[in-house]
Design an enzyme around this catalytic site. Structure first.
Site, PDB file in Angstrom:
ATOM      1  CE1 TYR A 135      -2.491  -3.378   0.754  1.00  0.00           C
ATOM      2  CE2 TYR A 135      -4.379  -1.838   1.158  1.00  0.00           C
ATOM      3  CZ  TYR A 135      -3.852  -2.941   1.126  1.00  0.00           C
ATOM      4  OH  TYR A 135      -4.709  -4.120   0.869  1.00  0.00           O
ATOM      5  CE  LYS A 182       2.394 -17.840   1.772  1.00  0.00           C
ATOM      6  NZ  LYS A 182       1.553 -19.217   1.772  1.00  0.00           N
ATOM      7  CG  ASP A 215      -1.105 -19.692   3.625  1.00  0.00           C
ATOM      8  OD1 ASP A 215      -0.342 -19.440   4.603  1.00  0.00           O
ATOM      9  OD2 ASP A 215      -0.819 -20.635   3.046  1.00  0.00           O
ATOM     10  CG  ASP A 239      -7.566  -4.283   2.694  1.00  0.00           C
ATOM     11  OD1 ASP A 239      -8.555  -4.067   3.340  1.00  0.00           O
ATOM     12  OD2 ASP A 239      -7.046  -3.578   1.876  1.00  0.00           O
TER      13      ASP A 239
END
Ligand code: NAP
Length: 488
Positions: A135, A182, A215, A239
């Site tokens: 972002y 991640k 995940d 988000d």
């Protein structure tokens, strides 16, 4: 944090009604706060679609920036970036302009709001890093057919959001913080948050700390959401996860948020402007009202905050007046009827629902120093030159080897979208016209100079179109770059 007091001794708040359903939701929140008698005053300012349409590219006019710089506290409705106006979201502009580095998004099971998870006691918070990551908005078309977005994550940004998550947990009497990343794939960027989390967690021995791959976090949130208390995560992960968590408790109509910075805090619902419901007086204002409740706590108005939160819960427990998102729009009450009912319930306490005891959050101390990590030794060991070429890997490799002949650097390998394609590995790679060409010092162990790198770049540029160059550096003997898939 300094709160601006008016001459009549009230706390001044900047209010941005926003676009679409924003003004209706904000109106509900303001009516409720006024009904509590909390000593606050509003300074109403514009941002979003109306501002873009007047031709201001940022969507945030100087009067709004001036007001926020003064009040340091904002209650805002959702903002749209209308198609064809401006390039940047006014929301992101506001968050970045005032360095609101942490976005706190709580969700909890609401009485009288049936979901597949009802009865499981979901009560969790996503703390999302709010200004970095993908972002940062640094995107380039590297070739006419290959786009790149830079994922920038700083140790300082991670430290602030991790400390905010632990401090928030303490303030709310929560006992567990998960860090969702991640890092198994993005070892440097996502890994930065994981390493920072692991370094800071021991300072909070009263709070259980655990890392989870993002995940799996999404999977666990759907399977057993009640196991989570606080989840701290990077901007993009947060988000997505926070929209997921709002769905667990009945949808975006119930999901508030706070954008926290050390100077300024901006309170808003997670939802957007829901244009199809704009002006119809049917939407659920709870998310904005709960954001206002978070704002009241932020400015130290704990009593007014509790009055409103309790009244919302009582209203939902009784279920006499409910909005269309809960019972269907053909049967739902209007936004104003729902707000009136909450106002009527001010002063009442929930009978079946647990009410948390809130304390002020101690915001992390942040050094103004832009550099927080200094290595003892830094060494340039090579360079990645990114090129656009229609050649296949093998002829490109031979060409670059001949161009680098007798220079201080030699070609180590070429990769295509992260996979090594030269020297050939036998792997089948569907190549595109964007190659990363890795050159390293011909004499291993020597430090490369800028002049040597520029000389190589000139040679490459004489025959191949390049668009990007990245130095390969070692910090205190540790490689500051990753290897390509298949690179030894
Ligand atoms: P959205 O406005 O959040 O709406 C998506 C759906 O969520 C709505 O259609 C509605 O679902 C439900 N919903 C949202 N708020 C609700 C409420 N208060 N009460 C009841 N239901 C509610 O998302 P979007 O349609 O993707 O975005 C619309 C615009 O908002 C875009 O321009 C976007 O950029 C902007 N946006 C702004 C912000 C912000 O200012 N922070 C955040 C997100 C999006 P049903 O259709 O199922 O009834």
């Amino acid at each position: 944090m300094n709160i601006h007091m008016t001459s009549s001794g009230k706390k001044l708040i900047t209010v941005i009604p926003g676009d679409g359903i924003g003004p209706e939701c904000i109106d509900s929140a303001l009516r409720l706060i006024e009904a509590t008698g909390a000593p606050v005053e509003w300074e109403v300012r514009e941002a979003g679609a109306s501002v873009f349409k007047k031709g201001l590219e940022t969507g945030v006019p100087p009067e709004t920036i001036e007001s926020i710089s003064k009040t340091r506290v904002v209650l805002k409705g959702p903002l749209e970036t209308p198609v064809g106006y401006g390039e940047k979201s006014a929301n992101v502009t506001l968050r970045k302009l005032f360095e609101t580095y942490g976005n706190i998004r709580p969700v909890r099971e609401m009485p009288g709001v049936p979901t597949p998870y009802s009865g499981r006691g979901i009560d969790l918070v996503v703390v999302r890093e709010n200004v970095e990551d993908l972002y940062a908005g640094i995107e380039h078309m590297q070739t006419p057919g290959v786009a790149q977005c830079l994922k920038l994550i700083s140790r300082k940004g991670c430290e602030k959001v991790v400390r905010l998550a632990f401090e928030f947990a303490r303030a709310e009497g929560r006992t567990k913080v998960h860090c969702a990343t991640k890092s198994n794939i993005m070892k440097f960027t996502e890994g930065m948050l994981k390493r920072t989390f692991e370094a800071i967690a021991p300072e909070y021995p009263d709070i259980e700390a655990a890392h989870i791959i993002v995940d799996n976090c999404a999977h666990q949130l759907v399977k057993r959401p009640e196991q989570f208390d606080v989840i701290v995560t990077t901007n993009m992960n947060g988000d997505i996860l926070s929209d997921l968590t709002s769905a667990l408790i009945g949808g975006l109509g119930f999901a508030p948020s706070a954008n926290i910075g050390n100077e300024v805090a901006i309170f808003e619902a997670v939802h957007g402007s829901a244009p199809k419901y704009a002006g119809k007086n049917v939407i659920n204002p709870t998310a904005v009202i709960l954001s206002a409740v978070m704002m009241l706590r932020h400015i130290g108005e704990f009593e007014a905050a509790a009055l409103i939160e309790n009244a919302i819960i009582v209203t939902l427990e009784e279920g006499k007046v409910r909005t269309g998102d809960v019972v269907g729009y053909d049967r739902g009450n209007t936004t104003s009827e729902y707000t009136d009912e909450i106002i009527r319930n001010l002063g009442r306490k929930p009978t079946q629902t647990f009410v948390r005891d809130y304390k002020p959050i101690r915001l992390p101390e942040v050094s103004p120093d832009p550099v927080t990590v200094r290595p003892n030794i830094r060494r340039v060991v090579g360079v990645d030159i990114f090129v656009e070429s229609e050649l296949l890997p093998e002829p490109l490799g031979h060409l670059l080897e001949s161009l680098a002949e007798d220079s201080a650097l030699k070609l180590k390998m070429i990769s295509n979208r992260g996979t090594k394609v030269y020297p050939p590995t036998g792997a089948i790679t569907d190549v595109v016209d964007h190659y990363r060409c890795r050159f390293v010092a011909r004499d291993a162990g020597t430090e490369l100079t800028d002049a040597q790198i520029m000389e190589l770049l000139q040679r490459v540029a004489s025959r191949v179109r390049w668009m990007h160059l990245e130095k390969l550096q070692e910090f205190d003997g540790e490689m500051g770059f990753t290897k390509a898939q298949g690179e030894d």
